[in-house]
Motif scaffolding. Structure first.
Motif, short mmCIF file in Angstrom:
data_model
loop_
_atom_site.label_atom_id
_atom_site.label_comp_id
_atom_site.label_asym_id
_atom_site.label_seq_id
_atom_site.Cartn_x
_atom_site.Cartn_y
_atom_site.Cartn_z
N ARG A 78 0.87 -1.40 0.07
CA ARG A 78 -0.12 0.13 0.09
C ARG A 78 0.88 1.39 0.03
O ARG A 78 0.44 2.31 -0.56
CB ARG A 78 -0.86 0.26 1.21
CG ARG A 78 -0.21 0.05 2.72
CD ARG A 78 -1.24 0.26 3.62
NE ARG A 78 -0.50 0.48 4.78
CZ ARG A 78 -0.28 1.53 5.62
NH1 ARG A 78 -0.54 2.50 5.00
NH2 ARG A 78 0.18 1.54 6.57
N ARG A 79 2.18 1.15 0.62
CA ARG A 79 2.84 2.36 0.48
C ARG A 79 3.64 2.41 -0.80
O ARG A 79 3.67 1.78 -1.46
CB ARG A 79 3.93 2.52 1.67
CG ARG A 79 3.25 2.44 3.16
CD ARG A 79 4.26 2.60 4.36
NE ARG A 79 4.35 4.09 4.21
CZ ARG A 79 5.80 4.63 4.77
NH1 ARG A 79 6.57 3.74 5.01
NH2 ARG A 79 5.95 5.84 4.54
N HIS A 80 4.36 3.54 -0.77
CA HIS A 80 5.29 3.97 -2.03
C HIS A 80 6.53 3.12 -2.13
O HIS A 80 7.32 3.29 -2.96
CB HIS A 80 5.54 5.67 -2.04
CG HIS A 80 6.39 5.95 -0.85
ND1 HIS A 80 5.91 6.38 0.17
CD2 HIS A 80 7.69 6.38 -0.85
CE1 HIS A 80 6.76 6.51 1.08
NE2 HIS A 80 7.79 6.77 0.35
N LEU A 81 6.89 2.41 -0.89
CA LEU A 81 8.27 1.84 -1.02
C LEU A 81 7.91 0.23 -0.38
O LEU A 81 7.16 0.14 0.57
CB LEU A 81 9.35 2.66 -0.44
CG LEU A 81 9.27 2.61 1.16
CD1 LEU A 81 10.60 3.41 1.62
CD2 LEU A 81 7.95 3.65 1.81
N VAL A 82 8.98 -0.49 -0.45
CA VAL A 82 8.94 -2.01 0.14
C VAL A 82 9.65 -1.71 1.52
O VAL A 82 10.47 -0.99 1.75
CB VAL A 82 9.43 -2.87 -0.59
CG1 VAL A 82 8.87 -2.93 -2.02
CG2 VAL A 82 11.03 -2.52 -0.91
N GLY A 83 9.26 -2.84 2.44
CA GLY A 83 9.96 -3.01 3.79
C GLY A 83 9.21 -2.81 5.06
O GLY A 83 9.43 -3.21 5.95
N GLY A 84 7.70 -2.62 4.73
CA GLY A 84 7.01 -2.50 6.14
C GLY A 84 7.78 -1.41 7.17
O GLY A 84 8.01 -0.34 6.73
N VAL B 66 4.09 -1.43 -5.74
CA VAL B 66 3.81 -0.50 -4.72
C VAL B 66 2.82 0.48 -4.84
O VAL B 66 1.97 0.42 -6.22
CB VAL B 66 5.14 0.18 -4.41
CG1 VAL B 66 6.15 -0.38 -3.84
CG2 VAL B 66 5.61 1.15 -5.87
N ASP B 67 2.19 1.09 -3.94
CA ASP B 67 0.97 2.18 -4.15
C ASP B 67 -0.32 1.18 -4.68
O ASP B 67 -0.98 1.70 -5.34
CB ASP B 67 1.10 3.36 -5.19
CG ASP B 67 2.15 4.20 -4.63
OD1 ASP B 67 2.13 4.65 -3.49
OD2 ASP B 67 3.22 4.42 -5.48
N LYS B 68 -0.34 -0.05 -4.25
CA LYS B 68 -1.71 -0.78 -4.24
C LYS B 68 -2.13 -1.31 -3.06
O LYS B 68 -1.53 -2.02 -2.31
CB LYS B 68 -1.04 -2.15 -5.08
CG LYS B 68 -0.91 -1.81 -6.61
CD LYS B 68 -1.74 -1.23 -7.55
CE LYS B 68 -1.40 -1.24 -8.95
NZ LYS B 68 -0.39 0.03 -9.17
N THR B 69 -3.20 -0.63 -2.60
CA THR B 69 -3.82 -0.80 -1.48
C THR B 69 -4.82 -2.14 -1.41
O THR B 69 -5.90 -1.80 -2.09
CB THR B 69 -4.45 0.28 -0.68
OG1 THR B 69 -3.51 1.30 -0.46
CG2 THR B 69 -5.35 -0.02 0.70
N VAL B 70 -4.81 -3.22 -0.80
CA VAL B 70 -5.78 -4.31 -0.68
C VAL B 70 -6.81 -3.97 0.23
O VAL B 70 -6.23 -3.58 1.40
CB VAL B 70 -5.07 -5.53 -0.27
CG1 VAL B 70 -6.06 -6.71 -0.01
CG2 VAL B 70 -4.10 -5.90 -1.19
N THR B 71 -8.07 -3.88 -0.05
CA THR B 71 -9.01 -3.68 0.81
C THR B 71 -10.03 -4.87 1.20
O THR B 71 -10.56 -4.76 2.21
CB THR B 71 -10.14 -2.66 0.15
OG1 THR B 71 -10.39 -3.18 -1.08
CG2 THR B 71 -9.46 -1.26 -0.02
#
Length: 578
Positions: free
Chosen positions: A65-71, A295-300
């Motif tokens: 969901r964010r613009h970068l990986v890593g949590g 990235v920038d993909k929010t699962v709902t």
């Protein structure tokens, strides 16, 4: 090119590397492509799972969901020119097997070793240093107690033996007896037999006592000097809303000393470029083996049909189908927020009872010069001393200090003298800040999620930050004047930014009732869930939190085995994994 522009260019290039890999699929959108596994969340565990699954030949899609990986293991340039390990900040627990098998060094992982492990300054001018130099450490402890100095190496050997005993558990799912005793469940007891062999029968009662005891009780069996006791006790409470006097705090201590790097036990290192470089190396390995990361993909929503997970729905309404869905989110988010249907009442009750209490506020600080501690002044204003690379413990002069801070947090008050762990990774890593300047990580507690006087506001955050800075000023006068900028993350901020339910860095408390068979609950333990084809791979499952990678590894191996069994039983009429 200026350093600031160079850092921005590096971050942009890293992000484009993921995008460029994705472009190899440009002829097929992620919607129409047939995926074997979809992974929700590109935290380090999700990336580990993706890398192992891709290595096995599976078609893997990771959605972040964010613009970068890593949590929570990310590097972000919050203040121009300064790169912060914004949440997690040191590395030790990442499994050596993962580093080797995923070839993380080849894919960009480089670290800086810390020879000085901890530095505990005191307001009266004394200090305690623990380092890899056995003789130096003995001299340091003997300033406070000759008895403690004589016992310290034996204590370390004992703790390392305990840590070694639980190593077999760290890469295996909990034994499953839910369907009765079978050869498989007996095989899964292997770690217990191995742990017993390593300890020896005579030591098992003492080890059991250690696991369930308050850290304060166990540590006082060994030592008498408060500075040493308090320094060791910080590892027993860090990240947890507990006191050194709390039952089970000894396990938290063990959790923080069971790591290693390049064969060195109980050491913590700084990854070059910050913690985000760890995640990027794992992502690079996953992409190399064919995984796709978006990235920038929010699962709902997790899509479920006839009791089976069949894919996910994105924020824009698009649906992605796959045989397997894996969630790197916390158990609460997975089962209460993402599932498209209600859980049975007893399962929902279990989810609601998971403890996510957090005491942590993380403050990232950019400074124009190194802290100068009164008890051990800098020999040169621009040259880091060995203590600057250590974990620096402030307001930790006795276990009583830590316990008092805990009691305030337990009463939903912000601690007056918060426990502070300061790290200065730029003391070793020159890539993080402009020359002469530094980035500082302040891991502080105890700060409740919901303070008794009302929710966190920007004003309250500033007041708390000033309280922390005042404490640092007591030990290192001039610190406040050196501050260039700061980033304050209270428990609600940690939840909002990183998806950490309750702000808990472990995806759930490391309490005795939330370990192994019971992590995060008895029914939901391990990667397998009550929803067919839906698996957990985040730190909410065994063996829990820290940048360890084991939950992702265990989940991946579980799913790989299921695919392998499916391939062996091609006569099955079902097109999904059973």
């Amino acid at each position: 090119m200026s350093l600031t522009n160079s850092l921005r260019s590096f971050l942009t290039t890293t992000r484009l590397a993921v995008s460029n890999t994705v472009r190899s699929y440009s002829s097929q959108s992620i919607i129409s492509h047939k995926w074997d596994v979809t992974i929700i969340g590109a935290g380090h565990n999700g990336l580990v799972a993706a890398a192992y699954l891709a290595r096995s030949g599976k078609k893997v899609l990771v959605l972040e969901r964010r613009h970068l990986v890593g949590g929570a293991a990310v590097t972000e340039e919050i203040i121009p020119g300064f790169k912060f390990s914004r949440a997690s900040y040191v590395l030790s627990l990442l499994r050596p097997r993962i580093i080797k098998e995923l070839e993380l060094v080849k894919f960009g992982l480089k670290v800086y070793q810390r020879n000085t492990h901890s530095f505990t300054p005191m307001r009266d001018g004394r200090y305690l240093i623990l380092s890899s130099d056995v003789d130096e450490t003995r001299r340091e402890i003997s300033k406070f107690s000759l008895r403690d100095a004589d016992r310290y190496s034996t204590f370390e050997d004992k703790l390392c033996k305990y840590a070694d005993a639980i190593q077999p558990y760290l890469e295996r799912a909990p034994a499953d007896f839910s369907r009765g005793i079978s050869l498989k469940s007996l095989y899964e007891l292997g770690p217990s037999l191995e742990a017993g062999r390593k300890l020896g029968l005579r030591e098992i009662p003492e080890f059991t006592e250690f696991l369930i005891s308050p850290a304060s009780k166990w540590l006082r069996k060994w030592f008498e000097s408060e500075p040493l006791l308090a320094t060791l006790a910080t590892d027993a409470v860090i990240g947890a809303m507990i006191s050194p006097n709390s039952l089970g705090s000894s396990y938290v201590l063990l959790h923080h000393v069971m790591g290693e790097y390049e064969g060195r036990k109980n050491v913590w290192v700084y990854p070059e470029g910050g913690m985000g470089s760890v995640s990027r190396a794992i992502a690079n390995s996953a992409v190399h083996h064919g995984a796709r990361i978006e990235v920038d993909k929010t699962v709902t929503r997790i899509l479920v049909h006839e009791g089976r997970a069949i894919g996910v729905e994105l924020e824009n309404g698009e649906e992605i189908r796959s045989e397997i869905v894996m969630s790197n989110a916390t158990p609460y988010v997975t089962f209460s927020k993402l599932l498209e249907r209600d859980l049975p009442k007893h399962l929902q009750n279990e989810v609601n009872l998971i403890d996510y209490t957090s005491p942590v506020t993380k403050i990232n600080v950019a400074v124009k010069c190194l802290p100068n501690f009164t008890c051990l002044p800098n020999s040169h204003p621009d040259k880091p001393q060995s203590i600057h690379s250590a974990s620096i413990h402030l307001n930790c002069e006795s276990m009583t200090d830590i316990h008092k801070a805990y009691l305030e947090g337990q009463n939903k008050q912000v601690s007056t003298y918060p426990m502070i762990e300061m790290c200065i990774p730029s003391s070793l890593d020159p890539t993080l800040a402009p020359k002469g300047a530094h980035v500082i990580s302040l891991f502080t507690q105890y700060t409740p999620y919901n303070p008794i006087d009302g929710p966190w506001t920007e004003s309250k955050k500033e007041d708390y930050c000033n309280c922390v800075f005042n404490s640092i000023e007591d030990y290192a006068p001039g610190f406040k004047q050196s501050v260039v900028g700061k980033d304050i993350l209270t428990p609600p901020d940690l939840e909002a930014v990183f998806g950490l339910t309750g702000g808990n860095i472990f995806h759930g408390a490391l309490s005795l009732d939330q370990l192994y068979w019971c992590r995060p609950s008895r029914t939901l333990c391990g990667p397998v869930t009550p929803i067919a084809n839906l698996f957990q791979c985040g730190s909410g499952i065994h063996p829990s939190g820290g940048v360890m990678g084991s939950p992702g590894l265990i989940a991946a191996e579980t799913v790989i085995e299921l695919f392998r069994n499916k391939d062996k039983n091609t006569s099955s009429s079902s097109s999904s994994i059973n």
